[in-house]
Design an enzyme around this catalytic site. Structure first.
Site, PDB file in Angstrom:
ATOM      1  N   GLU A  99      21.399 -47.765  -9.904  1.00  0.00           N
ATOM      2  CA  GLU A  99      22.159 -46.834  -9.062  1.00  0.00           C
ATOM      3  C   GLU A  99      21.282 -45.818  -8.325  1.00  0.00           C
ATOM      4  O   GLU A  99      21.516 -45.505  -7.161  1.00  0.00           O
ATOM      5  CB  GLU A  99      23.215 -46.098  -9.905  1.00  0.00           C
ATOM      6  CG  GLU A  99      24.433 -46.942 -10.295  1.00  0.00           C
ATOM      7  CD  GLU A  99      24.128 -47.988 -11.372  1.00  0.00           C
ATOM      8  OE1 GLU A  99      23.057 -47.891 -12.012  1.00  0.00           O
ATOM      9  OE2 GLU A  99      24.960 -48.889 -11.576  1.00  0.00           O
ATOM     10  N   HIS A 139      34.868 -45.528 -18.090  1.00  0.00           N
ATOM     11  CA  HIS A 139      35.574 -46.060 -16.924  1.00  0.00           C
ATOM     12  C   HIS A 139      36.707 -45.104 -16.551  1.00  0.00           C
ATOM     13  O   HIS A 139      37.768 -45.525 -16.137  1.00  0.00           O
ATOM     14  CB  HIS A 139      36.152 -47.450 -17.223  1.00  0.00           C
ATOM     15  CG  HIS A 139      35.093 -48.466 -17.520  1.00  0.00           C
ATOM     16  ND1 HIS A 139      34.491 -48.569 -18.742  1.00  0.00           N
ATOM     17  CD2 HIS A 139      34.519 -49.395 -16.746  1.00  0.00           C
ATOM     18  CE1 HIS A 139      33.588 -49.537 -18.708  1.00  0.00           C
ATOM     19  NE2 HIS A 139      33.581 -50.056 -17.513  1.00  0.00           N
TER      20      HIS A 139
END
Ligand SMILES: Cc1ncc(C[n+]2csc(CCOP(=O)(O)OP(=O)(O)O)c2C)c(N)n1
Length: 800
Positions: free
Chosen positions: A523, A590
């Protein structure tokens, strides 16, 4: 050319018969002079800090020759992404004078005098100005470019990857070949510099790996002096050698990977040779190279904070003296009969005098502009009869603006309630000085905001189809990729399968692997790629697969992307779009919720939280027309919800910083965004059946938030406010409350205590039940809103 020069120089001089040719001799002496000039600037810089004229100093002494060698290979259009030791390089490419170097050390706020950052960054943080004074791109192909440095060690690495990768795009995409202001068909190399200890950072390894995977023209230079402040290499690097450690990535002939070179930092001839070979290879073959420069010294130690005698041995410090690169260069020049010692001594003396003269000019100019304010304040205070304050400022020989402002503000507090022309003059002066200081220290956080006001309404054909939300985005990106060759989309799973939610379905097939691309799971460098690409005039859209994983990249978003414009005082920009999805996911990692941490970290970026994919597309369209970096959080549960397909996908523009009333009501205002907004709408329906009329406001963007005051206007009507957000309490909800109550002044309209509805303080538990008991539900929202109404009118709304 230099390689050839050395081949000719060596036999000639070794034979000791023939004189070195004049051009070569002049170049060598110029290099010697520059090394001396830079060294004298370092020596003087330390003195300036230790005598209190500057706050902190970190210098490039010991690294001079390697940087001169690097500069010889650096061409117009090339880019540097480096760190605080690179003053000699910046001087060698003609982008830094000694005067500017001292202007930065003193923190001169005028970008004419201190072009790197207008005094915002500490000395040693270099940058060139890619934008003109109106904020428009210059022709960066006519310049030697340096991206703006940052202090976190290794933080220059992710951006370097993008700077290098841009050449690959410019080369491969013929539609970009006409953009000659940014590239000559991808012939540019991106140069990185890093200290040996900072290669311990994960960002270094992530970037090196990705550069080899991508095959980009990146020249990574490691300045190895064996220490990271007081910590030696044995604690930093496997095998105590970064080139050995990286040998697994070394390319064999005809393979990808990285080509590795080594050179000694005091050996001018070797440095010149290796840099020429390495950079030529990288430029021609678009392959990353590593140049590991060893045996570098650090004559003055790490920085002005402390002395290295505390942790380095006497033997090492003696070695520093013997193998000082300027000493060794001098020996080389006398051995090869390029110059006599007296000539070199003369050059050193000349360098010393020049460094001193430029330092003095920088100091005089720095003091001069401050003194003008000091003098003005003294005159105004004296005229207003404030002789004590005036004298105190006068007697302070080195008053800075803080002293001026403190004196004036204190006097204005003292004379409160009094009126005279003289006091008014002080107030007027203060107001205009405050404006100047705002420009000096707080401007350029965003580009000119006017370009965020644009708006083109969304249109629908009478027979508009209802489609999955993700189809709206897919067709939108299809249109943009066709229209704008500078747009690139990349991220994990974005290429082949078109994204985990199919928002790029089929687009790789249509536009090719370079424009719609899969990346590794990395990322920080995905964001880094976007930064570097955007700095080179492309319009990257970098996808982070889920919001919670943005934490891997949040450091680089905060320290680099969000601050580019600010820290370069408007000299650079990186209008990259970071696209992710979040809200109402289920699971600890999440959750899609931590918006508070994000918006606190990325001031300088636009943060969009569209409620559906049509709004998202309109926002992307706006962002692609603007110049600010942005984060867009799509609603994860919106990809399969049906939306009406707009007929003007490519033209429609959703304004940024404009909240919207999505349900009109009269009793209470609820402000929310993203997926939670839909819960609020459901709650509003139920509350309507209980006799409560809820007005629902969609914030739409969190940075900037509701610039036209839609929320406060709504509270003015309803006199009650609820903020609903799925972050923890004190997170994004606290930000929204502050904006509405304090900034927009809704405090004045309230009849009831404003409340926030947020998640529990822990990470949200997995599964639908976990979600229900962790995050605000429709039940929570209905009951909390009802409780506010019940508090005001228990007879009409009896307690539940
Ligand atoms: C992320 C981060 N951690 C720590 C620091 C503090 N720091 C500044 S420079 C430095 C040492 C760097 O050593 P090296 O990379 O070898 O470069 P050198 O200064 O020796 O040229 C450290 C620990 C920092 N700036 N950033």
């Amino acid at each position: 050319m230099f390689f050839t020069l050395f081949l000719s120089l060596r036999p000639m001089s070794l034979a000791g018969k023939t004189a070195v040719n004049d051009t070569a001799k002049q170049m060598l002496l110029d290099d010697y002079f520059l090394a001396c000039l830079s060294r004298e600037a370092s020596l003087l810089g330390r003195k300036e800090v230790l005598t209190g004229k500057a706050k902190f100093g970190i210098f490039g002494d010991g690294k001079e020759l390697a940087q001169i060698a690097m500069a010889k290979q650096f061409q117009n259009g090339d880019w540097r992404s480096g760190y605080y030791r690179d003053q000699t390089f910046m001087m060698a490419i003609g982008q830094l004078t000694v005067q500017q170097y001292f202007a930065a050390l003193y923190a001169h706020t005028d970008t004419e005098k201190e072009p790197s950052s207008g005094g915002r960054q500490m000395g040693g943080h270099f940058s060139t100005r890619a934008l003109d004074s109106n904020g428009n791109w210059k022709n960066v192909m006519e310049m030697k470019n340096s991206s703006s440095d940052i202090s976190p060690t290794g933080g220059q690495m992710p951006r370097l990857l993008g700077l290098a990768q841009a050449s690959k795009y410019y080369k491969a995409n013929t539609a970009l070949h006409s953009r000659t202001q940014f590239s000559n068909k991808g012939n540019e190399v991106a140069f990185g510099t890093i200290g040996d200890s900072s290669t311990s950072e994960g960002l270094f390894w992530e970037t090196m790996n990705a550069s080899a995977v991508l095959g980009v023209p990146m020249c990574m230079c490691v300045w190895d002096n064996g220490w990271g402040i007081s910590v030696p290499k044995k604690y930093q690097t496997a095998k105590e050698s970064i080139s050995e450690s990286l040998s697994g990535m070394q390319s064999e002939p005809g393979e990808g990977g990285i080509k590795i070179f080594k050179a000694k930092g005091w050996d001018y001839a070797e440095l010149m040779l290796k840099f020429e070979q390495a950079v030529k290879h990288s430029r021609t073959h678009h392959q990353p190279v590593l140049i590991h420069v060893e045996e570098l010294t650090q004559p003055q130690g790490h920085s002005t904070s402390g002395s290295h005698e505390r942790y380095k041995t006497k033997e090492l410090l003696e070695w520093y003296e013997e193998f000082d690169c300027i000493v060794q260069f001098g020996k080389f020049l006398t051995d090869k009969k390029v110059a006599k010692q007296e000539e070199l001594d003369e050059l050193r003396a000349k360098a010393k005098a020049q460094a001193r003269a430029e330092q003095r000019t920088a100091w005089d100019e720095f003091r001069g502009q401050i003194q003008a304010d000091v003098n003005a304040a003294i005159a105004l205070l004296a005229a207003a009869g404030q002789s004590e304050a005036a004298a105190s400022l006068k007697n302070n020989g080195e008053a800075i603006r803080k002293d001026v402002f403190e004196a004036i503000r204190k006097v204005l507090r003292t004379v409160r309630g009094q009126h005279s022309a003289e006091i008014q003059n002080i107030k007027n002066w203060l107001a205009s000085a405050q404006e100047r200081m705002h420009k000096a220290y707080s401007s350029e956080l965003y580009s000119d905001r006017n370009d965020l006001d644009r708006s083109v309404s969304i249109q629908y054909a009478s027979d508009a189809e209802m489609v999955d939300g993700r189809v709206v985005l897919r067709d939108f990106w299809d249109a943009k990729l066709a229209e704008m060759p500078e747009v690139l989309i990349f991220g994990e799973d974005v290429g082949k399968i078109g994204g985990v939610n199919q928002t790029c379905e089929g687009l790789q097939d249509k536009y090719g692997e370079l424009r719609v691309t899969d990346t590794g799971i990395r990322e920080a460098t995905i964001v880094g790629q976007a930064i570097g690409l955007a700095m080179r005039g492309l319009r990257p859209v970098a996808e982070i697969q889920y919001l919670d994983y943005i934490y891997y990249a949040l450091q680089i978003m905060r320290d680099d992307l969000a601050s580019v414009r600010y820290r370069s005082a408007g000299g650079q920009m990186a209008p990259a779009i970071i696209s992710t999805r979040g809200h109402r996911l289920e699971g600890i990692w999440h959750s899609g919720s931590p918006m508070g941490a994000i918006i606190s970290s990325v001031r300088g970026m636009v943060v969009c939280v569209p409620r559906n994919m049509t709004q998202a597309a309109g926002m992307y369209n706006n962002l692609l027309k603007g110049n600010d970096p942005a984060l867009v959080v799509e609603c994860l549960n919106g990809y399969r919800k049906k939306e009406k397909m707009p007929s003007n996908l490519s033209e429609m523009v959703v304004p940024i910083g404009v909240a919207e009333v999505v349900k009109v009501g009269s009793d209470i205002t609820v402000v929310s965004y993203g997926s939670t907004l839909h819960l609020c709408l459901n709650a509003a329906d139920e509350l309507a059946s209980m006799g409560i009329s809820v007005e629902v406001v969609d914030a739409q963007t969190l940075l900037p938030f509701d610039t036209t005051g839609v929320s406060a206007s709504s509270v003015q009507k309803t006199n009650r406010l609820v903020v609903v957000d799925e972050d923890v309490e004190g997170g994004a909800s606290a930000y929204l409350l502050d904006q509405i109550i304090n900034k927009q002044g809704a405090f004045n309209y309230l009849d009831a205590q404003p409340i926030t509805i947020t998640s529990k303080p822990h990470l949200p538990a997995y599964s639908t039940d976990g979600d229900y008991f962790s995050k605000p539900s429709v039940d929570d929202i209905v009951e909390a809103i009802y409780a506010v109404m019940s508090e005001g009118n228990p007879a009409r709304f009896p307690r539940i």
